[in-house]
Design a protein around this motif. Sequence first.
Motif, PDB file in Angstrom:
ATOM      1  N   ALA A 194      39.728   9.996  41.378  1.00 35.49           N
ATOM      2  CA  ALA A 194      41.313   9.651  42.005  1.00 35.49           C
ATOM      3  C   ALA A 194      41.296  10.037  43.131  1.00 35.49           C
ATOM      4  O   ALA A 194      41.500   9.513  43.988  1.00 35.49           O
ATOM      5  CB  ALA A 194      42.509   9.611  41.475  1.00 35.49           C
ATOM      6  N   ALA A 195      40.811  10.844  44.018  1.00 35.78           N
ATOM      7  CA  ALA A 195      40.829  11.936  44.636  1.00 35.78           C
ATOM      8  C   ALA A 195      40.295  10.985  45.822  1.00 35.78           C
ATOM      9  O   ALA A 195      40.131  11.471  46.490  1.00 35.78           O
ATOM     10  CB  ALA A 195      40.671  13.470  45.075  1.00 35.78           C
ATOM     11  N   GLY A 196      39.045  10.001  44.764  1.00 35.58           N
ATOM     12  CA  GLY A 196      38.203   9.236  46.071  1.00 35.58           C
ATOM     13  C   GLY A 196      36.710  10.038  46.042  1.00 35.58           C
ATOM     14  O   GLY A 196      36.019   9.302  46.867  1.00 35.58           O
ATOM     15  N   HIS A 197      36.320  11.050  45.140  1.00 37.25           N
ATOM     16  CA  HIS A 197      35.781  11.721  44.814  1.00 37.25           C
ATOM     17  C   HIS A 197      34.686  10.447  44.245  1.00 37.25           C
ATOM     18  O   HIS A 197      34.542  10.701  42.858  1.00 37.25           O
ATOM     19  CB  HIS A 197      35.576  12.838  44.732  1.00 37.25           C
ATOM     20  N   PRO A 198      33.409  10.828  44.425  1.00 42.50           N
ATOM     21  CA  PRO A 198      32.107   9.547  43.611  1.00 42.50           C
ATOM     22  C   PRO A 198      31.868  10.609  42.057  1.00 42.50           C
ATOM     23  O   PRO A 198      32.206  11.713  42.144  1.00 42.50           O
ATOM     24  CB  PRO A 198      30.928  10.316  44.115  1.00 42.50           C
ATOM     25  N   ALA A 199      32.349   9.439  41.219  1.00 42.46           N
ATOM     26  CA  ALA A 199      32.176  10.399  40.055  1.00 42.46           C
ATOM     27  C   ALA A 199      31.367  11.065  39.990  1.00 42.46           C
ATOM     28  O   ALA A 199      31.286  12.313  39.072  1.00 42.46           O
ATOM     29  CB  ALA A 199      32.399   9.134  38.820  1.00 42.46           C
ATOM     30  N   ALA A 200      30.108  11.047  39.744  1.00 41.52           N
ATOM     31  CA  ALA A 200      28.732  11.352  39.531  1.00 41.52           C
ATOM     32  C   ALA A 200      28.947  12.261  40.370  1.00 41.52           C
ATOM     33  O   ALA A 200      27.070  13.003  39.978  1.00 41.52           O
ATOM     34  CB  ALA A 200      28.044  10.709  40.048  1.00 41.52           C
TER      35      ALA A 200
END
Length: 355
Positions: free
Chosen positions: A225-231
């Motif tokens: 949600a904060a825009g960080h890549p899930a990986a």
Amino acid sequence: MTHPFEVGIITFGEISPDLRTGKPMSPRDRMAEIVEQAVVADEAGLDLYGVGEHHRSDFVASAPPVILAAIAARTKRIRLTSGVTVLSSEDPVRVFQNFATLDLLSGGRAEIIAGRGSFSESFPLFGYDTADYADLYREKLDALLAIRGGNPPVWRGGPYTRDLTGLDIAPRPVGELPIWIGSGGTPASAVRAGSLGLPLALGLVLGPIGQFADGVAKYREAFEAAGHPAANARVSITAHGYVGATSQGARDTMYPYFTVGMRENNHQRGAGFDLPRRAFDAQATPGGGLLVGSPQEIIDKLMTYHEVYGVTRAVFHLGYGHMPHRDHLAAIERLGAEVAPVMRRELSRTAGSLA
């Protein structure tokens, strides 16, 4: 991003009474044990050695960066971390400087696990009020991240920290200093780690394997949600344990020392208790949180932790209650020779098949 599976160990440096004599070891001898255990862990091929911060006379680890610096001089590849740095009662400038110095001494092997801490003795010692426990942590974590983010940092300060904007904070580490968020599993701390895009280090004392599932789900949701890549999200688990040649032997070796540690080293925070053997054995079953058993049992449980949380790092709190040095070293060697290689191979194979 695929992260290789890491296996490490941690110590609090507790000085528990010897079960035979009732007398504690000297702090000097205990410190020598800690350094030797880290050296053996490095030689055994483990990935991480951690030292937890405590400020009482029944522990020797009030200054983890100093201990880790001594270990850095004796080791070659193992990563060196706090576990945890009690950031609420620390100065974020000094925390950064200490671990940046460790990073330079170790050739880029330092990292910080920052947390609020489960012991409170550092608050009166350094002039803080435990009523400000959570607010201190939040503000000082933000300050530490600002210091890491650039030199000079941009940090205007707040109720608990001073203005650091434009100041030269040195030395700087080899690269970006890794900062993990240490958590006892509360959803709030997990969400904060996810929102900041930081890795999450879970600490499980006793309980079922899946007790943190809700918090980890919220961590991953907040991360994305904060825009960080899930990986890029990472989760580690730290749990008490022991690796024996056999299941029964591991439990028999660990239990008397573990229950002493739980009784003697927790009493000053009102949590010391005697752990019945049947309760200990229940925690050693496949659904319990303890990492105790034969190498194959440990592998099976780590695979379960990976399936439940997606962990890419497992940290063993070996020898709690001051297990005899020879038994502690034997567990380190088994962990390096019989557990860690299997976990790396199996999870690398799984990741490859999903690519």
